[in-house]
Enzyme design. Structure first.
Site, PDB file in Angstrom:
ATOM      1  N   GLY A  80       0.839  -1.358  -0.001  1.00  0.00           N
ATOM      2  CA  GLY A  80      -0.018  -0.237  -0.058  1.00  0.00           C
ATOM      3  C   GLY A  80       0.887   1.155  -0.021  1.00  0.00           C
ATOM      4  CB  THR A  82       1.745   6.300  -1.985  1.00  0.00           C
ATOM      5  OG1 THR A  82       1.699   6.782  -0.841  1.00  0.00           O
ATOM      6  CG2 THR A  82       0.024   5.601  -2.275  1.00  0.00           C
ATOM      7  CG  PHE A 108      -5.155  -1.724  -0.537  1.00  0.00           C
ATOM      8  CD1 PHE A 108      -5.315  -2.938  -1.412  1.00  0.00           C
ATOM      9  CD2 PHE A 108      -3.864  -1.242  -0.270  1.00  0.00           C
ATOM     10  CE1 PHE A 108      -4.293  -3.765  -1.817  1.00  0.00           C
ATOM     11  CE2 PHE A 108      -2.962  -2.171  -0.709  1.00  0.00           C
ATOM     12  CZ  PHE A 108      -2.949  -3.235  -1.462  1.00  0.00           C
ATOM     13  CG  HIS A 140      -3.878  12.699   2.084  1.00  0.00           C
ATOM     14  ND1 HIS A 140      -3.761  12.790   0.805  1.00  0.00           N
ATOM     15  CD2 HIS A 140      -4.260  11.100   2.244  1.00  0.00           C
ATOM     16  CE1 HIS A 140      -4.549  11.761   0.240  1.00  0.00           C
ATOM     17  NE2 HIS A 140      -4.672  10.882   1.008  1.00  0.00           N
ATOM     18  CG  HIS A 141      -2.264  12.177   7.648  1.00  0.00           C
ATOM     19  ND1 HIS A 141      -0.949  11.817   7.681  1.00  0.00           N
ATOM     20  CD2 HIS A 141      -2.610  11.255   6.668  1.00  0.00           C
ATOM     21  CE1 HIS A 141      -0.647  10.794   7.181  1.00  0.00           C
ATOM     22  NE2 HIS A 141      -1.727  10.421   6.425  1.00  0.00           N
ATOM     23  CE  LYS A 144      -0.457  11.030   0.864  1.00  0.00           C
ATOM     24  NZ  LYS A 144       0.196   9.547   0.789  1.00  0.00           N
TER      25      LYS A 144
HETATM   26  N1  LIG Z   1      -2.626   2.191  -0.684  1.00  0.00           N
HETATM   27  C1  LIG Z   1      -3.576   2.753   0.333  1.00  0.00           C
HETATM   28  O1  LIG Z   1      -4.787   2.303   0.142  1.00  0.00           O
HETATM   29  C2  LIG Z   1      -3.011   3.615   1.620  1.00  0.00           C
HETATM   30  C3  LIG Z   1      -1.472   3.869   1.504  1.00  0.00           C
HETATM   31  N2  LIG Z   1      -1.156   4.410   2.543  1.00  0.00           N
HETATM   32  C4  LIG Z   1       0.221   4.758   2.564  1.00  0.00           C
HETATM   33  O2  LIG Z   1       0.872   3.788   3.321  1.00  0.00           O
HETATM   34  C5  LIG Z   1       2.269   4.378   3.714  1.00  0.00           C
HETATM   35  C6  LIG Z   1       2.254   4.112   5.304  1.00  0.00           C
HETATM   36  O3  LIG Z   1       1.253   5.029   6.057  1.00  0.00           O
HETATM   37  P1  LIG Z   1       0.870   4.819   7.468  1.00  0.00           P
HETATM   38  O4  LIG Z   1       0.826   3.570   8.148  1.00  0.00           O
HETATM   39  O5  LIG Z   1      -0.142   5.932   7.416  1.00  0.00           O
HETATM   40  O6  LIG Z   1       2.352   5.566   7.857  1.00  0.00           O
HETATM   41  P2  LIG Z   1       2.891   5.603   9.279  1.00  0.00           P
HETATM   42  O7  LIG Z   1       4.289   6.748   9.348  1.00  0.00           O
HETATM   43  O8  LIG Z   1       2.069   5.635  10.428  1.00  0.00           O
HETATM   44  O9  LIG Z   1       3.797   4.109   9.729  1.00  0.00           O
HETATM   45  C7  LIG Z   1       4.919   3.540   8.794  1.00  0.00           C
HETATM   46  C8  LIG Z   1       5.423   2.502   9.507  1.00  0.00           C
HETATM   47  O10 LIG Z   1       6.542   1.999   8.760  1.00  0.00           O
HETATM   48  C9  LIG Z   1       7.521   1.765   9.580  1.00  0.00           C
HETATM   49  N3  LIG Z   1       8.861   1.900   8.660  1.00  0.00           N
HETATM   50  C10 LIG Z   1       9.642   2.874   8.231  1.00  0.00           C
HETATM   51  N4  LIG Z   1      10.604   2.420   7.536  1.00  0.00           N
HETATM   52  C11 LIG Z   1      10.648   1.131   7.724  1.00  0.00           C
HETATM   53  C12 LIG Z   1      11.327   0.078   6.892  1.00  0.00           C
HETATM   54  N5  LIG Z   1      12.326   0.361   6.463  1.00  0.00           N
HETATM   55  N6  LIG Z   1      11.364  -1.185   7.303  1.00  0.00           N
HETATM   56  C13 LIG Z   1      10.237  -1.693   7.967  1.00  0.00           C
HETATM   57  N7  LIG Z   1       9.233  -0.612   8.351  1.00  0.00           N
HETATM   58  C14 LIG Z   1       9.529   0.619   8.249  1.00  0.00           C
HETATM   59  C15 LIG Z   1       7.489   2.687  10.632  1.00  0.00           C
HETATM   60  O11 LIG Z   1       8.420   2.459  11.538  1.00  0.00           O
HETATM   61  P3  LIG Z   1       8.999   3.648  12.567  1.00  0.00           P
HETATM   62  O12 LIG Z   1       7.771   4.218  13.232  1.00  0.00           O
HETATM   63  O13 LIG Z   1       9.784   2.540  13.499  1.00  0.00           O
HETATM   64  O14 LIG Z   1       9.911   4.558  11.816  1.00  0.00           O
HETATM   65  C16 LIG Z   1       6.206   2.499  10.828  1.00  0.00           C
HETATM   66  O15 LIG Z   1       5.866   1.736  11.727  1.00  0.00           O
HETATM   67  C17 LIG Z   1       2.377   5.482   3.090  1.00  0.00           C
HETATM   68  O16 LIG Z   1       3.062   5.543   1.974  1.00  0.00           O
HETATM   69  C18 LIG Z   1       0.989   5.959   2.723  1.00  0.00           C
HETATM   70  O17 LIG Z   1       0.829   6.888   1.860  1.00  0.00           O
HETATM   71  C19 LIG Z   1      -1.638   4.927   3.626  1.00  0.00           C
HETATM   72  C20 LIG Z   1      -3.006   4.490   3.746  1.00  0.00           C
HETATM   73  C21 LIG Z   1      -3.721   3.858   2.481  1.00  0.00           C
HETATM   74  O1  LIG Z   2      -0.954   8.324   3.410  1.00  0.00           O
HETATM   75  C1  LIG Z   2      -2.120   8.377   3.458  1.00  0.00           C
HETATM   76  O2  LIG Z   2      -2.613   8.405   4.561  1.00  0.00           O
HETATM   77  C2  LIG Z   2      -2.915   7.912   2.263  1.00  0.00           C
HETATM   78  N1  LIG Z   2      -2.177   7.594   1.223  1.00  0.00           N
HETATM   79  C3  LIG Z   2      -2.650   6.890   0.032  1.00  0.00           C
HETATM   80  C4  LIG Z   2      -2.500   7.966  -1.130  1.00  0.00           C
HETATM   81  O3  LIG Z   2      -1.403   8.488  -1.209  1.00  0.00           O
HETATM   82  O4  LIG Z   2      -3.215   8.048  -2.016  1.00  0.00           O
HETATM   83  C5  LIG Z   2      -4.217   6.476   0.044  1.00  0.00           C
HETATM   84  C6  LIG Z   2      -4.890   7.265   1.097  1.00  0.00           C
HETATM   85  O5  LIG Z   2      -5.410   8.400   0.532  1.00  0.00           O
HETATM   86  C7  LIG Z   2      -4.247   7.668   2.401  1.00  0.00           C
END
Ligand SMILES: NC(=O)C1=CN([C@@H]2O[C@H](COP(=O)(O)OP(=O)(O)OC[C@H]3O[C@@H](n4cnc5c(N)ncnc54)[C@H](OP(=O)(O)O)[C@@H]3O)[C@@H](O)[C@H]2O)C=CC1
Ligand SMILES: O=C(O)C1=N[C@H](C(=O)O)C[C@H](O)C1
Length: 248
Positions: A80, A82, A108, A140-141, A144
């Site tokens: 997921g 991006t 997703f 977005h928040h 991001k």
């Molecule tokens: N496709 C979709 O439907 C969606 C996509 N997204 C995307 O997903 C991604 C993550 O979003 P979100 O969960 O909100 O982000 P967060 O910043 O909340 O979480 C990211 C996580 O990844 C970990 N991390 C960072 N670097 C590494 C690494 N090298 N190996 C393993 N873990 C690592 C971080 O660990 P630590 O905290 O220890 O640094 C943290 O646990 C973004 O790119 C967002 O745009 C988000 C929502 C929906």
């Molecule tokens: O970073 C997020 O939070 C999200 N990222 C995805 C994107 O870049 O489109 C999906 C969703 O909008 C939430």
């Protein structure tokens, strides 16, 4: 007959990883490993977890390496994260070399994937009405890391496939009139989970389609179901969320 339970490895344990964990457990699945930057993914740790599949939500710079590790361990991975697609060619090569599978989606959620379909249909209609200018806005928040959002880029690609007169897309501070590309405005605001608007404006009126996520459950649900779908596919390589929706 009860639904089978899957063993899932979470790569990334932030906002998405934690939401997926809660939902997966409520669906009867098991989280067998969690990786973050303090406990980075390795092939050995992933193999030791016996995961059926992995779900990757980390950060743009980390995704390609994590997918390659999953490929070498031959663990299917739903991705997921991006902002990493410039590395897709090398990731594809590693997946093929290791006969492994991944599914990537910029978004997703079912709602956004319905929006993607409406967006394509609307663009195909609007291609006959050049007096309307198109623009995309995403909100977005503030945590991001990438802009524009992956979803906004997918929306732009859906429009470009259907309106040949437009030349690409670009990020604009202020949406501008008479652009020959698609202007995308990215706004960062407090705790917004994800809002996307596509607007067509003429001197007479405006047509708009939009989606707003109220929470992260839709992203989490889609990624779990896509991981299960991926486990059932026989061919190695890169799958998309469209392949998954076609299977429903
Ligand atoms: N496709 C979709 O439907 C969606 C996509 N997204 C995307 O997903 C991604 C993550 O979003 P979100 O969960 O909100 O982000 P967060 O910043 O909340 O979480 C990211 C996580 O990844 C970990 N991390 C960072 N670097 C590494 C690494 N090298 N190996 C393993 N873990 C690592 C971080 O660990 P630590 O905290 O220890 O640094 C943290 O646990 C973004 O790119 C967002 O745009 C988000 C929502 C929906
Ligand atoms: O970073 C997020 O939070 C999200 N990222 C995805 C994107 O870049 O489109 C999906 C969703 O909008 C939430």
């Amino acid at each position: 007959m009860s639904n089978p339970s899957y063993k899932i490895a979470l790569i990334g344990y932030g906002k998405m990883g934690k939401t997926i964990e809660q939902l997966a457990i409520s669906m009867g699945h098991n989280i067998v490993a969690k990786f973050d930057s303090n406990n980075p993914l390795t092939e050995e740790k992933l193999l030791a977890s016996s995961a059926d599949f992995a779900i990757e939500f980390t950060r743009p710079e980390a995704a390609a390496e994590n997918i390659s590790i999953c490929a070498k361990a031959q663990v299917p991975v739903a991705v997921g994260t991006t902002g990493w697609l410039n590395k897709l060619p090398e990731v594809k090569a590693t997946l093929e070399a290791n006969s492994s599978k991944m599914l990537y989606a910029s978004n997703f959620s079912i709602g956004v994937n319905i929006l993607f379909e409406i967006n394509r249909k609307l663009a195909s209609i609007m291609s006959s009405f050049p007096e309307y200018g198109v623009e995309i806005e995403e909100v977005h928040h503030t945590q991001k890391l990438d802009a524009p959002s992956g979803t906004a880029i997918s929306l732009a690609e859906g429009i470009l496939d259907n309106i040949p007169d437009l030349n690409g897309w670009s990020l604009h501070e202020n949406l501008k009139e008479d652009a020959d590309d698609i202007p995308i405005k990215a706004i960062r605001q407090d705790d917004v989970k994800g809002i996307h608007h596509v607007t067509y404006t003429s001197s007479i009126d405006k047509i708009e389609i939009s989606h707003e996520a109220f929470n992260r459950n839709g992203f989490a649900q889609g990624s779990i179901l896509a991981g299960i779908f991926l486990c059932k596919q026989k061919e190695a390589g890169v799958y998309t969320i469209k392949d998954f929706f076609k299977s429903l």
